[in-house]
Enzyme design. Structure first.
Site, PDB file in Angstrom:
ATOM      1  N   LYS A 138     -13.830  -7.189  -7.466  1.00 33.59           N
ATOM      2  CA  LYS A 138     -14.171  -7.477  -6.082  1.00 33.59           C
ATOM      3  C   LYS A 138     -15.670  -7.744  -6.032  1.00 33.59           C
ATOM      4  CE  LYS A 138     -10.505  -4.686  -3.943  1.00 33.59           C
ATOM      5  NZ  LYS A 138     -10.194  -3.454  -3.180  1.00 33.59           N
ATOM      6  N   ASP A 157      -0.445  -0.697  -4.682  1.00 40.32           N
ATOM      7  CA  ASP A 157      -1.798  -0.136  -4.685  1.00 40.32           C
ATOM      8  C   ASP A 157      -1.798   1.229  -3.995  1.00 40.32           C
ATOM      9  OD1 ASP A 157      -4.482   0.344  -4.691  1.00 40.32           O
ATOM     10  OD2 ASP A 157      -5.029  -1.311  -3.362  1.00 40.32           O
ATOM     11  N   GLU A 206      -1.790  -0.562  -9.148  1.00 42.47           N
ATOM     12  CA  GLU A 206      -3.238  -0.541  -8.962  1.00 42.47           C
ATOM     13  C   GLU A 206      -3.754   0.832  -8.539  1.00 42.47           C
ATOM     14  OE1 GLU A 206      -6.592  -2.901  -6.280  1.00 42.47           O
ATOM     15  OE2 GLU A 206      -4.508  -3.579  -6.275  1.00 42.47           O
ATOM     16  N   ASP A 215      -9.305  -0.368  -9.893  1.00 43.01           N
ATOM     17  CA  ASP A 215     -10.045  -0.996  -8.799  1.00 43.01           C
ATOM     18  C   ASP A 215     -11.258  -0.126  -8.482  1.00 43.01           C
ATOM     19  OD1 ASP A 215     -11.062  -2.160  -6.517  1.00 43.01           O
ATOM     20  OD2 ASP A 215      -9.308  -1.809  -5.278  1.00 43.01           O
ATOM     21  N   LYS A 254       0.830  -1.193   0.000  1.00 40.01           N
ATOM     22  CA  LYS A 254       0.000   0.000   0.000  1.00 40.01           C
ATOM     23  C   LYS A 254       0.876   1.259   0.000  1.00 40.01           C
ATOM     24  CE  LYS A 254      -4.093  -1.984   0.351  1.00 40.01           C
ATOM     25  NZ  LYS A 254      -5.163  -1.818  -0.674  1.00 40.01           N
TER      26      LYS A 254
END
Length: 343
Positions: free
Chosen positions: A265, A188, A216, A241, A161
Site C-alpha cells: 500500500k 482479510d 490476508e 499487510d 472482511k
C-alpha cells in the site's frame, strides 16, 4: 524550467456510502490530505495522503504542520531530478502517507511536463488491470447479498472482511460462496485473530470445499512468529499487510520465510519503498497484491499508475474510491466495473 515553485497541502473530507466495518474498527468517512506541487512553468502535480492511525500511527491533523518543512526542502529542485525528492521524503518517517503523496505529486508533475503518464515513467508494463470489491463486516445475510450483487455486476474477485467472530465468519464465507461460486476470494482478518483462531478458520473453510486465493493478515502485525505459524498450517496462501509497512519489514518477512504474499500500500511505504519491495519480491518469488486505505480517486490514481507501470501484482484491491462519496471523479484512468484502464 521544471523547478518546484510551491507546494500546497489541502485538507479534504469524504464520507463512505455506508459505514465501513473491518475487524475492531468502523469508519464513517475519511479526512485526507491533497498535495499539490507547482512548477515554475505552470504545471501542477497532484497526490493524496489517506492516513491510518491503526496502521501507521498517523493523524491527519498533524499533516499541515509538515508543509513548511516540505516546502523548505523541495522548492527549487528540478522535477526531472525526482530521485532527489524521493531521497528527501524517505527521511520523513513520521508520516508515510505524506511521503507517498509528495513523491507521487512530483512524478505527476514530471509526467505532465513531458506529456506522458506516470505509469509510463514506471515502465508501462500493462494497459489494464482488474480490481476486486470489498465486503465489510455485517450480518451473514447482508454480506451474502452484497457478494451476490457484486458477482452479478462483474466483479470476479471479492475481498471479504473477517476477524471479529470466528464462527460467524465461517458462516459468512459459506453463505458468500453459495451465491458467488467461481469468484476469487481475498479474506482479510485485519489482525483480528489469534494464530489458533486463524488456523481454525482456514481449516474449517477448506473442509467445506471453499478456496481462498489470499488469506490476508490473520494475526497481529507484530506477531511475525504467529504469522509464520499460520502460513505453515494453512491450506491457503498467507499475506502480510499490517506486518509489511516498509522495505525493511518485507526484507525480514522474506528472510524468515513468513508469507506467500505481500500487500503493498503506497500509504504505508511511499513510492520509493514500494519500488524496492517489488524488486525484492520478484527476486524472492513472493507474490504481490496492491491495496489501499481510504483514498479518493486522486489517491487511488497513485496506486493505479503504480500497478500499471510495474505490472507486478497478482491481485488489485483498489476500490476505496468506489465506496466514498465524491463530487467529481479525478483519477487519470478509465473505470468500467472492475476493469481499470490507462487513459
Amino acid at each position: 524550467m521544471g523547478k518546484i515553485k510551491d507546494i500546497k497541502f489541502i485538507m479534504k473530507e469524504y464520507q463512505y456510502e455506508k459505514p465501513f466495518h473491518i475487524a475492531n474498527s468502523i469508519s464513517a468517512g475519511s479526512k485526507n490530505l491533497e498535495v499539490q506541487v507547482f512548477l515554475e512553468n505552470g504545471v501542477v502535480g497532484y497526490g493524496e495522503a489517506a492516513p491510518s492511525y491503526r496502521v501507521n500511527g498517523e493523524r491527519v491533523e498533524t499533516f499541515l504542520s509538515l508543509q513548511p518543512f516540505v516546502k523548505e526542502q523541495l522548492v527549487g529542485i528540478d522535477i526531472r531530478n525526482y530521485r532527489r525528492i524521493f531521497d528527501i521524503m524517505d527521511k520523513l518517517r513520521c508520516a508515510s502517507s505524506v511521503k507517498a503523496a509528495v513523491q507521487f505529486a512530483a512524478l505527476d508533475a514530471f509526467s505532465e511536463e513531458i506529456g506522458a503518464q506516470v505509469y509510463q515513467l514506471l515502465g508501462g508494463a500493462k494497459d489494464e488491470i482488474e480490481t476486486d470489491k470489498t465486503i465489510g463486516i455485517d450480518s451473514v445475510e447482508n454480506m451474502a447479498k452484497e457478494a451476490e450483487l457484486l458477482f452479478k455486476s462483474g466483479f470476479k474477485s471479492i475481498k471479504i472482511k473477517v476477524g471479529e467472530e470466528l464462527k460467524k465468519d465461517i458462516r459468512a464465507m459459506e453463505a458468500i460462496h453459495e451465491v458467488s461460486k467461481g469468484a476469487k476470494y481475498i479474506v482479510d482478518a485485519n489482525t483480528g485473530y489469534t494464530p489458533k483462531e486463524a488456523i481454525t478458520f482456514a481449516r474449517e473453510i477448506y473442509a467445506r470445499g471453499i478456496d481462498i486465493n489470499v488469506y490476508e493478515q490473520p494475526v497481529q502485525a507484530q506477531n511475525i512468529e504467529g504469522l509464520k505459524l499460520v502460513r505453515y498450517n494453512s491450506p491457503f496462501p498467507v499475506a502480510a499487510d499490517e506486518s509489511a509497512r516498509t522495505r525493511y519489514d518485507v526484507l525480514r518477512l522474506i528472510k524468515e520465510d513468513v508469507v506467500d504474499f505481500v500487500n503493498i500500500k503506497l500509504m504505508k511505504s511511499g513510492i520509493s519503498d514500494a519500488l524496492a519491495i517489488v524488486e525484492m519480491a520478484n527476486t524472492a518469488k513472493i507474490q504481490l497484491m496492491i491495496g489501499c486505505m481510504s483514498e479518493s480517486s486522486v489517491g487511488i490514481n497513485q496506486s493505479v499508475q503504480f500497478a500499471l507501470g510495474t505490472g507486478a501484482f497478482a491481485f488489485h484491491d483498489l476500490d476505496s474510491h468506489l465506496m466514498l462519496l465524491e463530487d467529481k471523479f479525478r483519477g487519470k484512468f478509465l473505470q468500467d466495473g472492475p476493469k481499470i484502464r490507462a487513459k
